[in-house]
Design a protein around this motif. Structure first.
Motif, mmCIF file in Angstrom:
data_model
loop_
_atom_site.group_PDB
_atom_site.id
_atom_site.type_symbol
_atom_site.label_atom_id
_atom_site.label_comp_id
_atom_site.label_asym_id
_atom_site.label_seq_id
_atom_site.Cartn_x
_atom_site.Cartn_y
_atom_site.Cartn_z
ATOM 1 N N GLY A 51 23.855 59.979 31.255
ATOM 2 C CA GLY A 51 24.667 59.897 29.673
ATOM 3 C C GLY A 51 25.759 60.836 29.876
ATOM 4 O O GLY A 51 26.864 60.138 29.281
ATOM 5 N N PHE A 52 25.806 61.983 30.379
ATOM 6 C CA PHE A 52 26.853 62.964 30.233
ATOM 7 C C PHE A 52 27.943 62.089 31.214
ATOM 8 O O PHE A 52 29.265 62.278 30.927
ATOM 9 N N LEU A 53 27.632 61.536 32.331
ATOM 10 C CA LEU A 53 28.658 60.865 33.315
ATOM 11 C C LEU A 53 29.278 59.682 32.428
ATOM 12 O O LEU A 53 30.451 59.251 32.657
ATOM 13 N N PHE A 54 28.372 58.970 31.731
ATOM 14 C CA PHE A 54 28.799 57.805 31.115
ATOM 15 C C PHE A 54 29.891 58.302 30.160
ATOM 16 O O PHE A 54 31.012 57.623 30.093
ATOM 17 N N LEU A 55 29.710 59.468 29.279
ATOM 18 C CA LEU A 55 30.581 59.644 28.571
ATOM 19 C C LEU A 55 31.730 60.119 29.253
ATOM 20 O O LEU A 55 32.703 60.118 28.568
ATOM 21 N N ILE A 188 9.643 51.254 33.639
ATOM 22 C CA ILE A 188 9.447 51.222 32.029
ATOM 23 C C ILE A 188 9.760 52.680 31.798
ATOM 24 O O ILE A 188 10.325 52.687 30.680
ATOM 25 N N VAL A 189 9.562 53.595 32.284
ATOM 26 C CA VAL A 189 10.030 55.002 32.001
ATOM 27 C C VAL A 189 11.381 55.214 31.889
ATOM 28 O O VAL A 189 12.044 55.600 30.932
ATOM 29 N N THR A 190 12.196 54.656 32.736
ATOM 30 C CA THR A 190 13.646 54.703 32.734
ATOM 31 C C THR A 190 14.023 53.887 31.658
ATOM 32 O O THR A 190 15.017 54.235 30.871
ATOM 33 N N LEU A 191 13.583 52.780 31.333
ATOM 34 C CA LEU A 191 14.123 52.024 30.206
ATOM 35 C C LEU A 191 13.575 52.499 28.969
ATOM 36 O O LEU A 191 14.630 52.389 28.144
ATOM 37 N N ALA A 192 12.652 53.256 28.655
ATOM 38 C CA ALA A 192 12.357 54.332 27.668
ATOM 39 C C ALA A 192 13.541 55.341 27.144
ATOM 40 O O ALA A 192 13.594 55.636 26.352
ATOM 41 N N PHE A 193 14.206 55.604 28.155
ATOM 42 C CA PHE A 193 15.400 56.631 28.014
ATOM 43 C C PHE A 193 16.800 55.849 27.977
ATOM 44 O O PHE A 193 17.774 56.650 28.199
ATOM 45 N N SER A 194 16.642 54.690 27.948
ATOM 46 C CA SER A 194 18.092 53.907 28.297
ATOM 47 C C SER A 194 18.860 53.730 26.834
ATOM 48 O O SER A 194 18.784 52.450 26.157
ATOM 49 N N SER A 195 19.519 54.692 26.380
ATOM 50 C CA SER A 195 20.410 55.029 25.073
ATOM 51 C C SER A 195 21.745 54.995 25.455
ATOM 52 O O SER A 195 22.446 55.367 24.492
ATOM 53 N N LEU A 196 22.391 54.943 26.884
ATOM 54 C CA LEU A 196 23.518 55.110 27.231
ATOM 55 C C LEU A 196 24.513 54.062 26.585
ATOM 56 O O LEU A 196 25.768 54.416 26.225
ATOM 57 N N MET A 197 24.048 52.605 26.333
ATOM 58 C CA MET A 197 24.914 51.736 25.842
ATOM 59 C C MET A 197 25.418 52.123 24.738
ATOM 60 O O MET A 197 26.359 51.335 23.894
ATOM 61 N N ILE A 198 24.681 53.045 23.478
ATOM 62 C CA ILE A 198 25.237 53.444 22.064
ATOM 63 C C ILE A 198 26.372 54.364 22.256
ATOM 64 O O ILE A 198 27.059 54.413 21.119
ATOM 65 N N ILE A 199 26.516 54.913 23.526
ATOM 66 C CA ILE A 199 27.579 55.968 23.681
ATOM 67 C C ILE A 199 29.076 55.534 23.327
ATOM 68 O O ILE A 199 29.739 56.243 22.435
ATOM 69 N N PRO A 200 29.529 54.445 23.646
ATOM 70 C CA PRO A 200 30.791 54.162 23.098
ATOM 71 C C PRO A 200 31.045 53.801 21.787
ATOM 72 O O PRO A 200 31.950 53.978 21.146
ATOM 73 N N SER A 201 30.014 53.268 21.076
ATOM 74 C CA SER A 201 29.984 52.862 19.547
ATOM 75 C C SER A 201 30.035 54.502 18.721
ATOM 76 O O SER A 201 30.645 54.481 17.903
ATOM 77 N N LEU A 202 29.241 55.297 19.387
ATOM 78 C CA LEU A 202 29.192 56.612 18.698
ATOM 79 C C LEU A 202 30.632 57.350 19.068
ATOM 80 O O LEU A 202 31.088 58.029 18.230
ATOM 81 N N ARG A 203 31.317 57.152 20.276
ATOM 82 C CA ARG A 203 32.703 57.821 20.107
ATOM 83 C C ARG A 203 33.479 57.463 19.180
ATOM 84 O O ARG A 203 34.008 58.424 18.810
ATOM 85 N N GLY A 204 33.649 56.200 18.958
ATOM 86 C CA GLY A 204 34.475 56.064 17.736
ATOM 87 C C GLY A 204 34.096 56.474 16.289
ATOM 88 O O GLY A 204 34.761 56.990 15.558
ATOM 89 N N TYR A 205 32.812 56.601 16.222
ATOM 90 C CA TYR A 205 32.297 57.145 14.873
ATOM 91 C C TYR A 205 32.228 58.445 14.899
ATOM 92 O O TYR A 205 32.412 59.133 13.734
#
Length: 400
Positions: A51-55, A188-205
């Motif tokens: 997530g931090f690398l994605f950011l 399934i566990v990995t998918l349960a933490f898959s919130s990275l896709m929301i980061i670009p939307s939050l950056r503008g917010y």
């Protein structure tokens, strides 16, 4: 606490704690509570780093740049094409799973008050109602999500407290650590933490406030870890592995969402728990749908270069919702099936792609952002790339 910051944290939590929490005890049942806890903490740490690398990569580019632009800037056209295909498959798989689970749950809830409709009709109604919120944009999703998240977290705490007295020590201690390398459990566990896709939307917010973004990502992913551990403990401690109702039986069930509620109702015979469980599963589906739909619509808007307004907005939202609803109408058992396919895609996009983009950006294209760089250097990136490659290989072999 800053209202916008709270909203951002809740959006990450809402994206993370979704319908996937319902699949966690089913997918990790053979591991037992101790094994599932070890797996949850391990995957949480890996996904937090990603997530931090994605950011970091997103900050190299202008605001409102989504994954397509990020992949193009760091990996070129081949990486961009791969990202297009896998990202769409991931989000459509997740959205199909949530629509299928939401339709199953909605049909079950209506049947309890003697209203009977087909699961196809239930899925279409759920999709239509929730898509209206998404069409109004991130601010609308944020406000609706805040109310749902507050209710969801409160009910989750109540459920854990109320179910805890019924937990069996034997059930909690069962399980074999040999299943910790199971591709299905890890997916399934990995998918349960898959919130990275929301980061670009939050950056503008968040108006490019890096400190707030980092804090929101950390809190937004740590709260779900605590919730997952508590939820796993009570579900694994109450519902047996074998028999009817049993967690093993739910793995291949087309109605695994309603099966979980029915199992709790049958075993505990507590009206309050039954009502709270219905509310909790309903809100899980709703918050997941809202966050994933928002991310997918932003992704399509960025990739197609179409603003989400006017006629182009109609095209974007049609491309967002029509494919997954079509999948569900043809495959009513899409909940667990969709999550399995999404797990493989998640390894590619959420674990393989962030370190790969950072490696190319830092060491080959000099896209460094001097204001923010994740620590760990090449050893961290190499570990994540190796882990992702192994999991993709295992996952593809299991899914095919």
């Amino acid at each position: 606490m800053n209202s916008k910051f709270l909203g951002g944290v809740l959006l990450i939590i809402g994206t993370t704690i979704g319908a996937g929490i319902l699949a966690l005890p089913i997918a990790t049942a053979e591991l037992g509570f101790i094994g599932s806890t070890i797996l949850l903490i391990t995957i949480w740490a890996i996904m937090l780093a990603c997530g931090f690398l994605f950011l970091e990569v997103n900050l190299w580019l202008p605001a409102n740049s989504n994954l397509i632009s990020m992949a193009g800037a760091t990996l070129g056209k081949p990486g961009q094409l791969l990202t297009w295909g896998v990202y769409l498959l991931l989000l459509y798989s997740i959205l199909s799973a949530y629509i299928a689970g939401g339709g199953d749950l909605f049909q079950y809830l209506l049947s309890t008050v003697n209203i009977h409709i087909s699961i196809s009709a239930a899925s279409i109604i759920v999709t239509f109602l929730l898509s209206l919120v998404v069409c109004f944009g991130i601010r609308s999703v944020d406000y609706v999500n805040r109310g749902l998240m507050m209710g969801k977290l409160g009910v989750l705490v109540l459920l854990v407290i109320l179910i805890a007295p019924f937990v069996s020590g034997d059930n909690v201690l069962r399980g074999e650590m040999t299943h910790i390398t199971s591709p299905n459990s890890i997916s399934i566990v990995t998918l349960a933490f898959s919130s990275l896709m929301i980061i670009p939307s939050l950056r503008g917010y968040f108006d490019n406030n890096v400190a707030l973004l980092r804090k929101a990502i950390f809190i937004g992913m740590t709260v779900p870890l605590v919730c997952y551990i508590a939820w796993d403990m009570v579900i694994l401690g109450v519902i047996p592995l074998e028999g009817t109702p049993g967690l093993k039986q739910m793995v291949n069930s087309p109605n695994s969402t309603s099966d979980l509620i029915i199992a709790l109702s049958t075993l505990l015979k507590q009206d309050v728990i039954n009502i709270l469980a219905k509310f909790f599963t309903s809100v899980c589906m709703a918050t997941s749908f809202l966050s994933v739909s928002l991310s997918l619509s932003d992704f399509l808007s960025d990739g197609l270069k179409m603003p989400k307004k006017g006629k182009t907005g109609v095209v974007v939202f049609a491309a967002t919702f029509l494919p997954p609803i079509a999948v569900v109408l043809f495959y009513p058992d899409a909940f667990m099936r969709g999550l399995s396919y999404a797990g493989v895609c998640c390894f590619i996009l959420m674990i393989l792609l962030p370190p790969l983009m950072v490696w190319r950006g830092r060491y080959h294209r000099a896209l460094l952002d001097v204001y923010y760089q994740v620590r760990g250097g090449k050893p961290l990136l190499a570990f994540l790339l190796l882990f992702a490659t192994l999991m993709i290989g295992f996952g593809v072999r299991t899914t095919i």
